[in-house]
Design an enzyme around this catalytic site. Structure first.
Site, PDB file in Angstrom:
ATOM      1  N   ALA A 362       0.817  -1.221   0.000  1.00 40.99           N
ATOM      2  CA  ALA A 362       0.000   0.000   0.000  1.00 40.99           C
ATOM      3  C   ALA A 362       0.850   1.269   0.000  1.00 40.99           C
ATOM      4  O   ALA A 362       0.311   2.375  -0.006  1.00 40.99           O
ATOM      5  CB  ALA A 362      -0.926   0.007   1.217  1.00 40.99           C
ATOM      6  N   LYS A 408      -7.251   5.691 -11.488  1.00 43.95           N
ATOM      7  CA  LYS A 408      -6.490   6.688 -12.251  1.00 43.95           C
ATOM      8  C   LYS A 408      -5.429   6.046 -13.140  1.00 43.95           C
ATOM      9  O   LYS A 408      -4.811   6.722 -13.960  1.00 43.95           O
ATOM     10  CB  LYS A 408      -5.862   7.696 -11.289  1.00 43.95           C
ATOM     11  CG  LYS A 408      -6.909   8.522 -10.553  1.00 43.95           C
ATOM     12  CD  LYS A 408      -6.312   9.364  -9.450  1.00 43.95           C
ATOM     13  CE  LYS A 408      -7.396  10.189  -8.740  1.00 43.95           C
ATOM     14  NZ  LYS A 408      -8.442   9.345  -8.115  1.00 43.95           N
ATOM     15  N   LYS A 420       1.084   4.166 -11.537  1.00 41.17           N
ATOM     16  CA  LYS A 420       0.380   2.994 -11.011  1.00 41.17           C
ATOM     17  C   LYS A 420       0.063   2.004 -12.135  1.00 41.17           C
ATOM     18  O   LYS A 420       0.022   0.791 -11.902  1.00 41.17           O
ATOM     19  CB  LYS A 420      -0.900   3.424 -10.291  1.00 41.17           C
ATOM     20  CG  LYS A 420      -0.674   4.294  -9.059  1.00 41.17           C
ATOM     21  CD  LYS A 420       0.147   3.588  -7.996  1.00 41.17           C
ATOM     22  CE  LYS A 420      -0.656   2.642  -7.169  1.00 41.17           C
ATOM     23  NZ  LYS A 420       0.128   2.074  -6.041  1.00 41.17           N
ATOM     24  N   VAL A 453     -11.384  14.165  -0.610  1.00 41.23           N
ATOM     25  CA  VAL A 453     -12.190  15.380  -0.719  1.00 41.23           C
ATOM     26  C   VAL A 453     -13.051  15.638   0.524  1.00 41.23           C
ATOM     27  O   VAL A 453     -13.313  16.797   0.874  1.00 41.23           O
ATOM     28  CB  VAL A 453     -13.063  15.301  -1.997  1.00 41.23           C
ATOM     29  CG1 VAL A 453     -14.152  14.248  -1.849  1.00 41.23           C
ATOM     30  CG2 VAL A 453     -13.670  16.641  -2.342  1.00 41.23           C
TER      31      VAL A 453
END
Length: 623
Positions: A362, A408, A420, A453
């Site tokens: 992670a 993404k 990624k 967010v």
């Protein structure tokens, strides 16, 4: 000290009341005049009968109860124990060959139940009235409770037992028609969930509490939407799986969280399958101090690994996770290592010493705009850090390697997303030649994670606004931190090697709608009390995220919410050799060269997407 005094006082009161009950049994049996020989019998036996009954109470822990909150169930238990005590007293007297008139026994039982039970009820009534007197100056909030089942019934009683909370249940709603126009503890069930707005207006409701822990999230969201339109605050009880001990109290009530608004059911995992592959294994979590990594550690710890190895470059968060897990799982072997995944020699030493069986990876740089300004760091940390871990996992025969990826990475427009995607390519390439099962798990935005967010919106609301949204049309897939982690762990259980697991995350959510909902949940009106400001897309951002490179390139799994993306028909070829060749050259490249290097590895990477998108939006607005 006071607890012991209270128990002794209650015991003395019971001794007195039981003695009175025993005396009255004789008094009533002989029509208010006790013959001399039976009065002597009473004097000879009262201490035996009372002692046996009190010992029964002590044995069944009746003096450990808090009688100010006594329920009908508690009173019924008390009567059962009085029955047992009376029977035991009769048995002792018969054993001692002391014979009483047979009617004395039922009279003693009845009078004991009446006096002891009555004393408990009187005490509870006194304490309730005393509490009401103490808080008589409190201005009560009128509460509507959604759900007239067991949870709602317990909640009504809890609120009435705690008037100091300033809450007053005045009505309930429930979709079970058999409960309509009836009442629970004097609180009427006045309608269905669809009638909430009318009830709020009619009863002048100040607050709504959702008390159906087993209800699907869609029902909760429906209630929230109806109440937010009327600017009424909604609170809720935890989901049923959170109420592990089955108890519901005032402290269980919490504010509705944005996590409750996903509009879909949370992902459920196969606990037995997970337990079987983690139990007794050495598990490593990289980035173990982060939002996802720390939750991974918490959930892995539940399944009894032989050792949990937490690795992170930042010690502060990792220390907090370590201390939390030590409290909850004192028997668990926890190793915390401060280390940088970029350092290949360090990773070799760690894997050589601890030989993990399972690795959850992670650790990563994840903030899109920051990585646009620091593309070198994104490549060094995300790509080369992952490559280091993959190599040592293969070298030291790790059984399973599960990497955290992101939506993404699909048709990336940002350096972070592209990095990624390269990581996904690395694990698929290495899986072809390694005994280790390398897989990736791809999901969308995680509610409440660092830098997400929601914390930003909450902070902006607390400061009085404005709440900033990048664009009116921006949409994102969302999931909760526990969901994300459960998916990662479940994927590890399902791994056969080379898969990219994708979660069915439902419909994407408009960020501006999320902002409006959060403002309303905070008790304000969007664009009236708290303004919303459009600030434009940030570098590397998309209007819409994607979970699959191609919509028709996925296969189902036995888990209804998890899919596997089919391998893209692209030959990675010398991917690893290319990465090794440029490993020591990254710092010497300028930003344009870095982006060209990424483009050479990920042809679908399109850093100009934002510029083209904004030009298209501007042209549409002019038309």
């Amino acid at each position: 000290m006071w607890k012991n005094k209270r128990k002794i006082l209650l015991l003395l009161i019971d001794i007195i009341l039981l003695n009175i009950a025993y005396f009255l049994a004789f008094y009533l049996r002989f029509d208010y005049t006790i013959p001399h020989q039976y009065f002597l019998l009473y004097k000879k036996t009262f201490y035996i009968v009372v002692a046996v009954t009190v010992v029964t109470f002590v044995f069944f822990k009746q003096y450990n109860k808090i009688w100010r909150y006594a329920s009908l169930h508690d009173i019924m238990d008390l009567i059962i124990f009085i029955t047992i005590g009376s029977a035991m007293a009769a048995f002792v007297l018969l054993f001692l060959q002391i014979r009483l008139p047979r009617s004395i026994y039922p009279l003693y039982w009845f009078l004991s139940a009446l006096l002891i039970g009555g004393s408990r009820i009187a005490y509870r009534s006194y304490m309730e009235n005393n509490s009401k007197v103490k808080v008589k100056n409190i201005k009560y909030k009128k509460v509507l409770i959604v759900g007239a089942g067991d949870a709602g019934r317990i909640l009504v009683r809890e609120i009435k037992n705690h008037p100091e909370t300033g809450l007053k249940p005045v009505a309930m709603v429930d979709d079970d028609v058999s409960k309509l126009h009836r009442s629970i503890d004097d609180v009427p069930v006045v309608g269905k969930i669809d009638d909430i707005q009318e009830v709020i207006t009619e009863k002048e409701i100040d607050e709504v509490i959702f008390a159906i822990p087993s209800a699907p999230r869609t029902v909760l969201k429906k209630v929230i939407d109806k109440c937010s339109e009327m600017r009424i605050k909604v609170k809720t009880l935890p989901a049923i799986y959170e109420l592990v001990d089955g108890t519901i109290s005032i402290s269980s009530i919490r504010d509705v969280d944005i996590n409750d608004l996903l509009g879909r059911e949370p992902v459920k995992i196969d606990l037995e399958e997970i337990s079987s592959y983690i139990k007794g294994k050495k598990v490593m979590v990289t980035g173990g101090g982060g939002s996802i990594g720390s939750e991974l550690c918490r959930q892995v710890a539940r399944f009894s690994p032989s050792r949990l190895i937490i690795l992170d470059i930042y010690e502060n968060n990792m220390y907090e996770v370590q201390q939390e897990l030590k409290r909850k799982y004192p028997e668990l072997d926890i190793v915390c290592l401060v280390a940088n995944i970029r350092e290949e020699k360090k990773m070799n030493k760690i894997f050589s010493k601890y030989t993990p069986d399972i690795v959850f990876h992670a650790a990563a740089h994840k903030h899109v705009p920051l990585m646009e300004d620091s593309p070198h760091e994104a490549i060094k940390n995300n790509v080369y850090g992952t490559l280091n871990l993959v190599k040592v996992s293969d070298l030291y025969n790790v059984n399973r390697f599960v990497m955290i990826s992101t939506d993404k990475a699909v048709n990336p427009t940002s350096v972070m997303g592209a990095s990624k995607r390269i990581c996904e390519m690395i694990i698929q390439e290495y899986d072809k030649k390694s005994k280790t099962e390398f897989v990736a798990v791809r999901f969308g935005n995680v509610l409440g994670s660092n830098g997400s967010v929601i914390p930003l919106f909450k902070k902006q609301i607390a400061e009085g606004g404005p709440v900033t949204v990048t664009h009116e049309e921006v949409k994102r897939y969302f999931m909760t931190i526990p969901e994300a982690v459960q998916l990662v762990i479940q994927a590890g259980a399902m791994a056969k090697g080379g898969e990219i697991f994708v979660l069915d995350m439902g419909e994407p959510v408009k960020i501006i709608d999320l902002a409006r909902t959060l403002i309303r949940l905070s008790g304000f009106e969007p664009d009236v009390d708290i303004p919303i400001k459009i600030i434009g897309l940030r570098p590397g951002e998309k209007l819409f995220e994607e979970l699959l490179i191609s919509d028709d390139k996925y296969v189902s799994t036995k888990h209804e919410k998890i899919f596997i993306e089919k391998p893209v028909s692209v030959e990675y070829g010398n991917l690893i050799l290319t990465l090794e060749k440029y490993k020591d050259k990254i710092d010497d490249m300028n930003e344009d060269e870095i982006r060209e290097f990424i483009k050479s590895l990920v042809p679908e990477y399109n850093p100009d997407y934002q510029r083209f998108l904004m030009e298209e939006i501007a042209a549409t607005e002019i038309e």
